[in-house]
Design an enzyme around this catalytic site. Sequence first.
Site, PDB file in Angstrom:
ATOM      1  N   LEU A 156     -37.785 -27.685  -3.964  1.00 19.03           N
ATOM      2  CA  LEU A 156     -37.484 -28.823  -2.985  1.00 19.03           C
ATOM      3  C   LEU A 156     -36.521 -28.528  -2.311  1.00 19.03           C
ATOM      4  CD1 LEU A 156     -35.028 -30.769  -3.808  1.00 19.03           C
ATOM      5  CD2 LEU A 156     -36.601 -32.040  -5.328  1.00 19.03           C
ATOM      6  N   GLU A 158     -33.521 -30.195   0.039  1.00 15.82           N
ATOM      7  CA  GLU A 158     -32.626 -31.560   0.352  1.00 15.82           C
ATOM      8  C   GLU A 158     -32.987 -31.686   1.864  1.00 15.82           C
ATOM      9  OE1 GLU A 158     -28.548 -31.152  -0.353  1.00 15.82           O
ATOM     10  OE2 GLU A 158     -28.986 -30.383  -2.461  1.00 15.82           O
ATOM     11  N   LYS A 210     -38.102 -18.232  -9.209  1.00 18.64           N
ATOM     12  CA  LYS A 210     -37.135 -19.337  -8.446  1.00 18.64           C
ATOM     13  C   LYS A 210     -36.103 -18.278  -7.840  1.00 18.64           C
ATOM     14  CE  LYS A 210     -34.727 -22.400  -7.013  1.00 18.64           C
ATOM     15  NZ  LYS A 210     -35.347 -23.391  -5.884  1.00 18.64           N
ATOM     16  N   ASN A 214     -35.541 -17.557  -3.855  1.00 20.47           N
ATOM     17  CA  ASN A 214     -34.469 -18.148  -2.905  1.00 20.47           C
ATOM     18  C   ASN A 214     -33.515 -16.921  -2.342  1.00 20.47           C
ATOM     19  OD1 ASN A 214     -34.886 -20.761  -3.477  1.00 20.47           O
ATOM     20  ND2 ASN A 214     -33.110 -20.939  -4.320  1.00 20.47           N
ATOM     21  N   LEU A 256     -36.621 -18.071  10.236  1.00 27.13           N
ATOM     22  CA  LEU A 256     -36.575 -17.181  11.273  1.00 27.13           C
ATOM     23  C   LEU A 256     -35.429 -17.857  12.291  1.00 27.13           C
ATOM     24  CD1 LEU A 256     -39.604 -14.974  11.771  1.00 27.13           C
ATOM     25  CD2 LEU A 256     -37.303 -14.217  10.631  1.00 27.13           C
ATOM     26  N   GLY A 263     -26.120 -22.071   3.977  1.00 22.33           N
ATOM     27  CA  GLY A 263     -24.960 -23.012   2.779  1.00 22.33           C
ATOM     28  C   GLY A 263     -25.768 -23.453   1.794  1.00 22.33           C
ATOM     29  N   CYS A 266     -27.661 -24.132  -3.318  1.00 21.15           N
ATOM     30  CA  CYS A 266     -28.560 -23.155  -3.886  1.00 21.15           C
ATOM     31  C   CYS A 266     -28.581 -21.821  -3.267  1.00 21.15           C
ATOM     32  CB  CYS A 266     -30.097 -23.704  -3.508  1.00 21.15           C
ATOM     33  SG  CYS A 266     -30.331 -25.185  -4.518  1.00 21.15           S
TER      34      CYS A 266
HETATM   35  P1  NAD Z   1     -26.214 -31.730  -8.938  1.00 18.69           P
HETATM   36  O1  NAD Z   1     -25.088 -31.290  -9.554  1.00 18.69           O
HETATM   37  O2  NAD Z   1     -26.400 -32.612  -7.648  1.00 18.69           O
HETATM   38  O3  NAD Z   1     -26.616 -32.814 -10.032  1.00 18.69           O
HETATM   39  C1  NAD Z   1     -26.494 -32.478 -11.510  1.00 18.69           C
HETATM   40  C2  NAD Z   1     -26.287 -33.770 -12.229  1.00 18.69           C
HETATM   41  O4  NAD Z   1     -26.485 -33.597 -13.625  1.00 18.69           O
HETATM   42  C3  NAD Z   1     -24.898 -34.418 -12.022  1.00 18.69           C
HETATM   43  O5  NAD Z   1     -25.109 -35.761 -11.253  1.00 18.69           O
HETATM   44  C4  NAD Z   1     -24.449 -34.257 -13.275  1.00 18.69           C
HETATM   45  O6  NAD Z   1     -23.263 -35.336 -13.540  1.00 18.69           O
HETATM   46  C5  NAD Z   1     -25.442 -34.670 -14.036  1.00 18.69           C
HETATM   47  N1  NAD Z   1     -25.250 -33.838 -15.525  1.00 18.69           N
HETATM   48  C6  NAD Z   1     -24.759 -33.050 -15.953  1.00 18.69           C
HETATM   49  N2  NAD Z   1     -24.807 -32.748 -17.075  1.00 18.69           N
HETATM   50  C7  NAD Z   1     -25.282 -33.783 -17.721  1.00 18.69           C
HETATM   51  C8  NAD Z   1     -25.939 -34.381 -18.970  1.00 18.69           C
HETATM   52  N3  NAD Z   1     -25.325 -33.794 -20.125  1.00 18.69           N
HETATM   53  N4  NAD Z   1     -26.244 -35.499 -19.239  1.00 18.69           N
HETATM   54  C9  NAD Z   1     -26.617 -36.357 -17.874  1.00 18.69           C
HETATM   55  N5  NAD Z   1     -26.329 -35.796 -16.874  1.00 18.69           N
HETATM   56  C10 NAD Z   1     -25.471 -34.744 -16.695  1.00 18.69           C
HETATM   57  O7  NAD Z   1     -27.214 -30.664  -9.178  1.00 18.69           O
HETATM   58  P2  NAD Z   1     -28.666 -30.667  -8.051  1.00 18.69           P
HETATM   59  O8  NAD Z   1     -28.468 -30.159  -6.775  1.00 18.69           O
HETATM   60  O9  NAD Z   1     -29.503 -31.637  -8.668  1.00 18.69           O
HETATM   61  O10 NAD Z   1     -29.274 -29.178  -8.800  1.00 18.69           O
HETATM   62  C11 NAD Z   1     -29.698 -29.264 -10.065  1.00 18.69           C
HETATM   63  C12 NAD Z   1     -30.327 -27.945 -10.559  1.00 18.69           C
HETATM   64  O11 NAD Z   1     -31.568 -27.699  -9.606  1.00 18.69           O
HETATM   65  C13 NAD Z   1     -29.631 -26.506 -10.018  1.00 18.69           C
HETATM   66  O12 NAD Z   1     -29.677 -25.660 -11.191  1.00 18.69           O
HETATM   67  C14 NAD Z   1     -29.908 -26.230  -8.852  1.00 18.69           C
HETATM   68  O13 NAD Z   1     -29.810 -24.900  -8.636  1.00 18.69           O
HETATM   69  C15 NAD Z   1     -31.273 -26.468  -8.844  1.00 18.69           C
HETATM   70  N6  NAD Z   1     -32.125 -26.835  -7.487  1.00 18.69           N
HETATM   71  C16 NAD Z   1     -31.179 -27.420  -6.533  1.00 18.69           C
HETATM   72  C17 NAD Z   1     -31.859 -27.762  -5.440  1.00 18.69           C
HETATM   73  C18 NAD Z   1     -31.050 -28.520  -4.426  1.00 18.69           C
HETATM   74  O14 NAD Z   1     -31.637 -28.481  -3.208  1.00 18.69           O
HETATM   75  N7  NAD Z   1     -30.123 -29.149  -4.851  1.00 18.69           N
HETATM   76  C19 NAD Z   1     -33.253 -27.211  -5.251  1.00 18.69           C
HETATM   77  C20 NAD Z   1     -33.987 -26.621  -6.252  1.00 18.69           C
HETATM   78  C21 NAD Z   1     -33.296 -26.435  -7.355  1.00 18.69           C
END
Ligand code: NAD
Length: 441
Positions: A156, A158, A210, A214, A256, A263, A266
């Site tokens: 996904l 944001e 993945k 990316n 493109l 930024g 990810c």
């Molecule tokens: P984020 O930092 O926004 O959220 C992670 C959350 O997990 C935080 O709120 C943190 O407090 C919580 N957390 C950590 N350890 C925990 C635990 N043991 N129990 C309960 N909560 C806990 O991260 P994100 O942007 O949601 O990304 C999460 C993962 O997904 C990353 O690996 C990222 O690379 C991947 N990802 C992100 C996106 C994106 O657009 N943000 C898209 C695809 C994949």
Amino acid sequence: MVSLLKVGIIGAGYVGLVTATCLAEIGNQVICSEKDKKRLSILKKGKCPIYEPGLEKLIEKNHETLNFTSETAELVDFADIIFICVGTPAKDDGKPDLSQVEGASREIAASLDDKYKLIVEKSTVPVRTYEWVKKTLNRYSDNPVNFDVASNPEFLREGSAIKDFMEPDRIVIGVETKKAEELLKRLYKPLTNKEIPLLVTDPATAEMIKHASNSFLAMKISYINMIADLCEKVGVDVDIVAKGMGYDHRIGKEFLRPGIGYGGSCFPKDVRAFIKIAEEYGIDFNILHETEKINNERRKNFIKKIEDVLWINKDKNIAIWGLSFKPGTDDIREAPSIDIVSNLLKSGVNLRLYDPEAMENFKKLYSENPNIKYFNDKYRALKDADALLILTEWEEFKNPDFKRMKKLMRLPIIIDGRNIFKPKEINGFEYYSIGRKPVKK
Ligand code: NAD
């Protein structure tokens, strides 16, 4: 809607919260755990702690089947499928910090027993991380355990996260057993159809898909940015070049768009992580080193462009529209705006900032700086400005009232890092953009 499965989501960040909400929306019973007390208390009130279009409404709509807790044990006890959606930020050396994944695995282990659970990595992790998750679950459990580990990377974006989750280009599941495959297929059944393929692989392949995806997208952005630099030198419009390239299905028109670079939470960290993963296996992923280098230079080049236009930055009033790393989000992690603002502050400018959603997060970084003023209205930010910088391509910036802008600004100068205007349509302004001829008065 018939309830399908009991699902647990660890981590209520951008990915976890969207996953939890969308899985509830398609009929599952979901419990989501979150460690951050502030975030959890907002969620418990039925509110959304992050800005993602449509998410708060969907949380409200599903309040009966979507619950929040701080207790991993409660979640493990409840759920048949447990998704690990915690952060995997980069460490200083570029390797991903997997301590949240390890921590979540240990917490799950402490509550496991002989009742079968499927534990799914959704966080972006290096290839073969699932082996460590499995080992950790076994090591830290006191009981005889009964589980599978699978990988189900998330793609996904944001700003369009709900649509991306509900209508993905593909769903990838990396599994080791038929049981895990069937459970995940059942979970995703409401989303999959002929147009949305579900690819079943082993976990290592899914993890690899993945990072490979990316990194490829980041590379595409850096590629078009180099083309933009060349276009600017030879007097060709990069947007038309990109259009011409994008008609070719082998290339595709997405990603493109030239600008001040990628930024967010990810691409920067995933490219760095992929370089490190390759390095560990003795492979020099040269093309990604260059991708990263080009991206870092975008910000410096933009600062140089500002200096070329304004000559001396000191004591100038500079308005900025857009702080988030992309439109549709309040996320400023690794946003170009941070480097650009820091750099401008060093040269003694007065900054007048506006962003529709990201100002609260930005204030946490620069709250006390006397040279920064925040405005809740994009036009108010322009008062007496010597130049306007556009750093994020929010929709609301695309059709502004140019006459009003000109009246408000001290000098009618726009330096656009996202090419949101067509040079032909700009009247009465000096207009500088990326990879296109400047419009000078
Ligand atoms: P984020 O930092 O926004 O959220 C992670 C959350 O997990 C935080 O709120 C943190 O407090 C919580 N957390 C950590 N350890 C925990 C635990 N043991 N129990 C309960 N909560 C806990 O991260 P994100 O942007 O949601 O990304 C999460 C993962 O997904 C990353 O690996 C990222 O690379 C991947 N990802 C992100 C996106 C994106 O657009 N943000 C898209 C695809 C994949």
